[in-house]
Write a protein that holds these residues in place. Structure first.
Motif, PDB file in Angstrom:
ATOM      1  N   GLY A 213      69.013 -15.918 -40.513  1.00 37.04           N
ATOM      2  CA  GLY A 213      68.115 -15.494 -40.297  1.00 37.04           C
ATOM      3  C   GLY A 213      67.629 -14.005 -40.463  1.00 37.04           C
ATOM      4  N   VAL A 252      66.959 -13.285 -43.791  1.00 32.07           N
ATOM      5  CA  VAL A 252      65.669 -13.192 -43.868  1.00 32.07           C
ATOM      6  C   VAL A 252      65.280 -11.625 -43.945  1.00 32.07           C
ATOM      7  CG1 VAL A 252      63.662 -13.129 -42.386  1.00 32.07           C
ATOM      8  CG2 VAL A 252      65.006 -15.218 -42.611  1.00 32.07           C
ATOM      9  N   VAL A 315      61.628 -20.196 -44.070  1.00 28.80           N
ATOM     10  CA  VAL A 315      62.825 -20.135 -43.171  1.00 28.80           C
ATOM     11  C   VAL A 315      63.519 -21.384 -43.147  1.00 28.80           C
ATOM     12  CG1 VAL A 315      63.487 -19.616 -40.743  1.00 28.80           C
ATOM     13  CG2 VAL A 315      61.714 -18.149 -41.896  1.00 28.80           C
TER      14      VAL A 315
END
Length: 347
Positions: A213, A252, A315
């Motif tokens: 993430g 991310v 995501v």
């Protein structure tokens, strides 16, 4: 000459009401760490010592249960909740890399996270935000873990404000990516009973991987084991400083910055002392972003000379591909760049 270094950064100016100059200094230090190593030690985070002590006691109480009792809390892999027994995962599969032995990571873990019920009025569903399982055999576990979860989430959210300043995006930019974030706390225990492993074998506590993430906030024992891949292809030992949390950015953040910020590969190679594995505990809080958030390269990080390295992806799609690798043994074929770095580090 290249020298691997994880800097220590005091984020208290962002936790409290620091001066503009003090906040700017923290922002510059975080930006430099994200560009050069992808890891940092943070102090001044404001988590009370009592919360950390209660977390440690909760981990000891749960992981001290007999294995068969802990297995009662195993959940389907895709839910990312509950108990994970030893040797049921291989993190290197999340990068499409074959481990030394299939599903050989010998850590055990317990996961909790945000439930869809916490995000009314959003697109959050049980498919991406599963309900938690709590071990009734350890009554104090839930209170201790929830208290730490809230503190770690506060720290992660504070860091996103620093990130916004560093990346020159609007102050509320990350709110749009994380207002119903998939937040998961994974509590790990690296220890097995004597005789359950071959100590002469190539031991993998947790295989090479990047975090999925935006940012990870890690509490860990001050015990050797964590290794981080340097820019020169070397593996380097990293241990938390006294009173510090380890922070690293994930995929991310790398996608947003076109790899200007590094989602750095890391692994755990537990130490063997006098024929036994020294116990190591950790609790990794993953602030991953909204399941439905589409993550692409920020416009000012791409140019004709530096075209986007990643296609936009949600995501949820990215995490699903990674989890299918680590827990179902299906290679994640999309992690080409990370896999190449692991292969190079193996010579």
């Amino acid at each position: 000459m290249y020298r691997f270094h994880v800097p220590t950064i005091d984020i208290s100016p962002w936790v409290g009401r620091g001066s503009e100059d003090a906040r700017a200094a923290v922002t510059a230090a975080v930006d430099h760490a994200c560009r050069t190593v992808g890891f940092m030690q943070i102090v001044g985070h404001g988590i009370p010592d009592a919360v950390l002590r209660d977390l440690e006691q909760g981990l000891d109480a749960f992981f001290g249960l007999p294995l068969e009792d802990k297995k009662r809390y195993v959940r389907p892999a895709a839910e990312n909740r509950g108990y994970t027994p030893p040797k049921s995962e291989s993190l290197s599969y999340s990068l499409g890399i074959d481990p030394v032995t299939r599903m050989n990571d010998f850590f055990e873990a317990f996961n909790v996270g945000t439930s869809w019920r916490e995000y009314p009025g959003t697109a959050a569903t049980a498919a991406d935000y599963a309900e938690n399982t709590w071990p009734e055999a350890v009554p104090a576990f839930q209170d201790a873990v929830e208290a730490y979860f809230d503190e770690a989430r506060r720290v992660a959210q504070t860091l996103t404000h620093v990130f916004a300043a560093a990346l020159r995006v609007p102050e509320d930019f990350f709110h749009g990516l994380t207002d119903h974030s998939i937040d998961v706390l994974r509590m790990n225990n690296y220890a097995l009973p004597p005789g359950s492993i071959e100590l002469g074998a190539e031991l993998t506590g947790m295989g090479e991987h990047t975090d999925f993430g935006l940012v990870t906030v890690l509490w860990a024992d001050r015990v050797a084991g964590l290794q981080v891949l340097g820019l020169d292809g070397s593996w380097n030992d990293v241990m938390p400083a006294e009173g510090a949390l380890l922070v690293n950015i994930g995929d991310v953040a790398a996608r947003l910055t076109n790899d200007k910020w590094l989602s750095t590969l890391h692994r755990v190679k537990p130490p063997v002392i006098d024929g036994t594995i020294e116990r190591r505990r950790s609790a990794a809080f993953f602030h991953d972003g909204n399941a439905d958030a589409v993550v692409g390269v920020l416009p000012h990080f791409a140019s004709p000379e530096a075209p986007p390295l990643y296609e936009p992806v949600t995501v949820a799609q990215h995490i699903a591909a990674k989890l299918a690798g680590s827990r179902a043994g299906r290679k994640n074929v999309s992690a080409v760049r990370e896999a190449a770095r692991v292969t190079a580090s193996r010579g």
